[in-house]
Design a protein around this motif. Sequence first.
Motif, short mmCIF file in Angstrom:
data_model
loop_
_atom_site.label_atom_id
_atom_site.label_comp_id
_atom_site.label_asym_id
_atom_site.label_seq_id
_atom_site.Cartn_x
_atom_site.Cartn_y
_atom_site.Cartn_z
N TYR A 15 -0.56 -0.23 -7.61
CA TYR A 15 0.46 -0.25 -6.57
C TYR A 15 1.83 -0.55 -7.18
CZ TYR A 15 3.61 -1.99 -3.04
OH TYR A 15 4.74 -2.18 -2.29
N ARG A 21 0.84 -1.19 0.00
CA ARG A 21 0.00 0.00 0.00
C ARG A 21 0.88 1.24 0.00
NH1 ARG A 21 -2.41 0.14 6.22
NH2 ARG A 21 -0.38 -0.08 7.26
N ARG A 79 -2.71 9.78 4.01
CA ARG A 79 -3.89 8.97 3.68
C ARG A 79 -3.50 7.83 2.77
NH1 ARG A 79 -8.44 12.95 1.49
NH2 ARG A 79 -9.39 10.92 1.07
N TRP A 80 -3.93 6.61 3.12
CA TRP A 80 -3.65 5.46 2.27
C TRP A 80 -4.48 5.55 1.00
CZ3 TRP A 80 0.57 3.19 3.55
CH2 TRP A 80 0.93 3.04 4.89
N LEU A 81 -3.83 5.41 -0.13
CA LEU A 81 -4.53 5.46 -1.42
C LEU A 81 -5.23 4.13 -1.68
CD1 LEU A 81 -1.69 7.11 -3.56
CD2 LEU A 81 -3.65 8.26 -2.50
N SER A 82 -6.37 4.21 -2.33
CA SER A 82 -7.09 3.00 -2.73
C SER A 82 -6.57 2.57 -4.10
CB SER A 82 -8.60 3.28 -2.79
OG SER A 82 -9.29 2.13 -3.26
N LEU A 83 -5.67 1.59 -4.11
CA LEU A 83 -4.98 1.20 -5.35
C LEU A 83 -5.28 -0.25 -5.70
CD1 LEU A 83 -1.44 2.70 -4.60
CD2 LEU A 83 -3.31 3.79 -5.86
N SER A 84 -5.38 -0.49 -6.99
CA SER A 84 -5.43 -1.87 -7.47
C SER A 84 -4.02 -2.46 -7.39
CB SER A 84 -5.93 -1.91 -8.91
OG SER A 84 -4.98 -1.34 -9.78
N LYS A 119 -6.30 9.63 -8.32
CA LYS A 119 -6.38 9.24 -6.91
C LYS A 119 -5.48 10.10 -6.04
CE LYS A 119 -7.89 4.53 -7.88
NZ LYS A 119 -7.63 3.07 -7.78
#
Length: 229
Positions: A161, A146, A152-157, A206
Motif C-alpha cells: 500500500y 486501501r 475493486r479493492w486490491l488485497s495489499l500488504s 495484483k
Amino acid sequence: MSAPGPAACVYVVEDDPKISAVIADYLRDAGHEVRTFRDGGRALRAMEDEPPDLIILDWMLPGMEGPAVCRQLRRFSTAPVLILTARAEEADKVAGLEAGADDYVCKPFGMRELMARVAALLRRSGGRVGTDPAAAPYVVDPAGRRIAWRGRWLSLSGSEYQILAALMRRPGWVFTRDSLLDQLGAEFRDVSDRSIDSHIKNLRRKIAKVDPQVQCIVSVYGVGYRFEA
C-alpha cells in the motif's frame, strides 16, 4: 474566469490574510470550493475530517512550518500539495519536495502561473484520491489505507500500500528504490532496497488480476520505477 476543469475542494494554508484572500478569490472564480487556514495544526485537523482535493501550503507558518505540515499530512493523505515560499535556494526546494510536496512556487508569484500549476496538479491527481472505488479508474483511500483498481479493492500488504500510494501520488515521477524504501514506516521496513523489486512484482501481479492489459508501473533502467496513469 472560466474553470479549467472539474471543481475541486482546495485548502489554502497561508498566514498572510491579503495573499490568502487573493488566492481564494482566484480559486473561487475558477469554480473551486475554498477553505482558508492561518496555521498548520488547524489545517491538518480539518484535512483529516474533510479531505481536500489539493492543498496550497505556505512554508512560513506560525507554530508548524509548511514542510512539517506536509510530512504529517502524508501519513494519511495523498492529496497534491503546492508549497508557496520566499525561499528560492535549491536546497529549500528539495526539502519541500522531500517532505512530500508535489510542486513549488516562489514568492512573489503571478496568479496566472499559480492557477496553471493548480490546474496541472488537479489534472494529474484526477481519479486517484477518494473513497468510492466505482467513481474512477483507480482510487486511493488514505483513511482506510486501501487502493481500488477498476472498482475493486486490491488485497495489499502494508508495504505494498505504501509503495503504490507513493507512486500514484506523483504520476510520471521516477522513484529510486531507496526513495520508495523511505516511504515505508519502521514497522514495514525491509532489510534491502532490492526487496522493493519483489513488492513491485507483487503489485503488478495484483493489478493485472483486475486489469490484465494495464502496464502502469514502469521500470526505469538503472534508476527505479514510475507510475503512468
